[in-house]
Motif scaffolding. Structure first.
Motif, short mmCIF file in Angstrom:
data_model
loop_
_atom_site.label_atom_id
_atom_site.label_comp_id
_atom_site.label_asym_id
_atom_site.label_seq_id
_atom_site.Cartn_x
_atom_site.Cartn_y
_atom_site.Cartn_z
N ARG A 1 3.59 6.95 -2.86
CA ARG A 1 4.05 7.38 -1.61
C ARG A 1 4.22 8.39 -1.35
O ARG A 1 4.98 8.89 -0.15
N LEU A 2 4.87 9.80 -2.26
CA LEU A 2 5.10 10.69 -1.94
C LEU A 2 3.44 11.34 -1.65
O LEU A 2 3.70 12.08 -0.10
N VAL A 3 2.61 10.82 -1.50
CA VAL A 3 0.84 12.05 -1.11
C VAL A 3 1.13 11.26 0.78
O VAL A 3 1.13 11.65 1.53
N LEU A 4 1.99 9.35 0.71
CA LEU A 4 0.98 9.30 1.95
C LEU A 4 1.99 9.74 3.04
O LEU A 4 1.53 9.83 4.15
N THR A 5 3.26 9.72 2.82
CA THR A 5 4.83 10.07 3.69
C THR A 5 4.12 11.61 3.72
O THR A 5 4.36 12.27 5.22
N ARG B 1 0.37 -3.65 5.79
CA ARG B 1 -0.54 -2.95 3.65
C ARG B 1 0.03 -1.94 3.10
O ARG B 1 1.02 -2.55 2.27
N LEU B 2 -1.28 -1.36 3.60
CA LEU B 2 -0.29 -0.17 3.24
C LEU B 2 0.77 0.74 2.84
O LEU B 2 1.54 1.00 2.04
N ILE B 3 0.98 0.85 4.30
CA ILE B 3 2.55 0.91 4.39
C ILE B 3 3.56 0.49 4.03
O ILE B 3 5.03 0.72 3.28
N SER B 4 3.22 -1.19 4.10
CA SER B 4 4.93 -1.92 3.54
C SER B 4 4.62 -2.20 1.46
O SER B 4 5.21 -2.81 1.34
N GLN B 5 3.81 -1.37 1.02
CA GLN B 5 3.50 -1.89 -0.46
C GLN B 5 2.82 -2.95 -0.52
O GLN B 5 3.46 -3.55 -1.49
N LEU B 6 2.32 -3.74 0.02
CA LEU B 6 1.36 -4.95 -0.08
C LEU B 6 0.91 -4.94 -0.87
O LEU B 6 0.64 -6.26 -1.89
#
Length: 525
Positions: free
Chosen positions: A352-356, A400-405
């Motif tokens: 998530r750190l990489v994503l944000t 899906r990616l953003i919400s951690q599904l």
């Protein structure tokens, strides 16, 4: 004072969710908060589908949705072109919440705190954790309360006390990362002129990103803008600091190309940002969750959602490990269960750190490339945006990616494949998708059937009965009459598959897994 199994430090969304999850799975909970009043105004404004899913068994989603905008829209101002994007009814058939929900953090906290109060667990405001340590057989905490200094001992402490976490400091856990050279500006204001819509307004520009949400707490509009940080000493990272002069806010609106005048400025603040990750999320009996464990930029709205999802993963584990029967924590090995929190959630936090970090670079960095992308490339690409937005499956994959599904715990010690293998079912560690099932009557949605606390065993139509001696008080069995076969899928309280096997009547494998998570009749008393 009554005995406590779990002391929760911090009453933001993470702490409230942790206390609720632990309580509803059998723990005796105490939650303390150093602030005498709830922190206002809100910083977070979005709830993701996965967050609503994990909260559903606690009976709070209806109250949350009643306060939310579940059909949000946004207007993207790309050069001279305005593109409307709808964020409701996304192509997500495997969840009951196929939308983003605009919901203020204050409303989330109100709903969760009320649910705790209804269960007889009040938030003890004005009570500060002075120090805490793992003493081996228990954790020892010293609290400064309105009545004086108090010492308590309990099996576990959940540190949900933010970036400057006392629990993390006392645990001696490192905190890797650094500040961002950009900051966020927040304000509640009334505008004369554009925008005239009822949804969010998004203005990418060379100097950063500006957003307007109709979710202000002290005025109609909440402004969120990124800009280069002026530097110097400021407030705690992630916390609102000094007010921003109205002239500066008006300049931000003008730089974004927005023809609107600020009629009334109700509140404003500059917020310094950082990205950080604790080196571990557990040390002995001390656990970290939410902002105490990880800090992100506001890009993609991860902070509140990540913290709540941490809490849903941790709360049931602490409750099961603490147990309610005498000697359960010493008579049973809880190592794998408790270690699984760090082993599951820290890798997710890293990703998530990489994503944000990547998203914030694109949104806020004043470097040459991101500035050009926002100011020039986005305007040139504007005609293609409606085409991309019309591809519902593509948009759904982004959500899906953003919400951690798509989060999976396949490498967790709690993810066990039984023998013989069950094919065609979600793998151990995967999130259980929603689906239409039958249990002997009219078709129903699976997640609705599982919307209560505890472990759920889904047995196929032709399976032998699960031996009753395996079933603890928080384990339920559901027979799926529309699923031929003799297998079983065990679903954890946080909605992830923990065990699957092609033979439900094979007691050894299922019994071992239930013992692993302290969910048998013997471990739960």
């Amino acid at each position: 004072m009554a005995a406590v199994d779990v002391l929760v430090v911090g009453a933001g969304p993470t702490g409230l969710a942790l206390a609720l999850q632990a309580h509803d799975h059998g723990a005796r909970v105490r939650i303390v908060e150093r602030r005498p009043e709830a922190f206002r105004p809100s910083r977070a404004l979005i709830l993701h589908p996965r967050t609503l899913e994990v909260l559903r068994p606690l009976g709070v989603t209806d109250a949350l949705l009643a306060k939310a905008d579940t059909a949000p829209s946004a207007v993207l101002h790309l050069g001279r072109r305005a593109v409307r994007a709808g964020l409701a009814d996304l192509a997500l058939p495997d969840t009951a919440f196929p939308h983003l929900s605009l919901l203020r953090q204050m409303d989330v906290e109100t709903v969760l705190a009320r649910a705790l109060a209804d269960r007889g667990v009040p938030v003890e405001r004005g009570t500060e954790l002075v120090t805490v340590r793992d003493d081996g057989p228990s954790a020892r905490a010293v609290l400064r309360t309105p009545e004086g200094v108090q010492e308590i001992r309990c099996p576990f402490v959940g540190g949900c006390d933010g970036p400057a976490s006392v629990v993390r400091t006392c645990a001696g856990v490192g905190w890797n990362g650094r500040p961002y050279p950009e900051e966020v500006v927040l304000a509640d204001l009334e505008l004369d002129g554009d925008p005239v819509g009822s949804g969010a307004e998004v203005f990418p520009g060379r100097r950063g990103l500006l957003l307007l949400f109709p979710l202000g707490e002290q005025a109609t509009w909440r402004l969120l803008a990124t800009r280069a940080s002026p530097g110097g000493s400021g407030p705690e990272f992630g916390q609102p600091g000094p007010a921003v002069p109205q002239a500066e806010l008006q300049r931000l609106l003008g730089d974004a190309g927005l023809d609107a005048r600020i009629e009334r400025l109700a509140w404003s603040a500059r917020v310094p940002l950082q990205y950080r990750l604790a080196r571990r999320f557990r040390r002995g009996r001390l656990f970290l969750a939410g902002d105490a464990a990880h800090n992100y930029s506001p890009a993609t709205g991860q902070g509140m959602n990540a913290g709540i999802q941490d809490a849903m993963n941790l709360g049931w584990k602490l409750a099961f490990a603490a147990g309610r029967s005498a000697g359960s924590t010493s008579g049973w090995d809880t190592t794998a269960l408790l270690d699984s929190y760090d082993r599951e959630r820290r890798p997710v936090a890293c990703r998530r750190l990489v994503l944000t970090h990547t998203a914030f670079w694109a949104e806020a960095s004043t470097g040459r490339i991101p500035s050009w992308l926002r100011a020039v490339a986005s305007a040139r690409a504007a005609p293609a945006v409606p085409v991309l937005l019309a591809r519902r499956r593509l948009v759904a994959e982004g959500i899906r990616l953003i919400s951690q599904l798509r989060v999976t715990y396949r490498h967790s010690p709690l993810s066990v494949e039984g023998t013989p293998h069950l094919r065609g079912a979600p793998r151990p560690g995967d999130r259980l998708p929603d689906a239409t099932v039958s249990t002997g009557g009219p078709p129903q949605r699976l997640h609705a059937l599982l919307a209560r606390p505890g472990v759920h065993l889904l047995v196929q139509r032709d399976a032998d009965p699960v031996p009753p001696e395996l079933l603890g008080p928080r384990v339920t069995v559901l027979r799926l009459t529309n699923s031929p076969g003799r297998g079983v899928v065990a679903v954890r309280p946080d909605g992830h598959v923990g065990f699957r096997c092609a033979s439900a009547g094979t007691a050894a494998g299922l019994g071992d897994w239930l013992s692993l998570i302290c969910a048998t009749a013997e471990t739960q008393g």
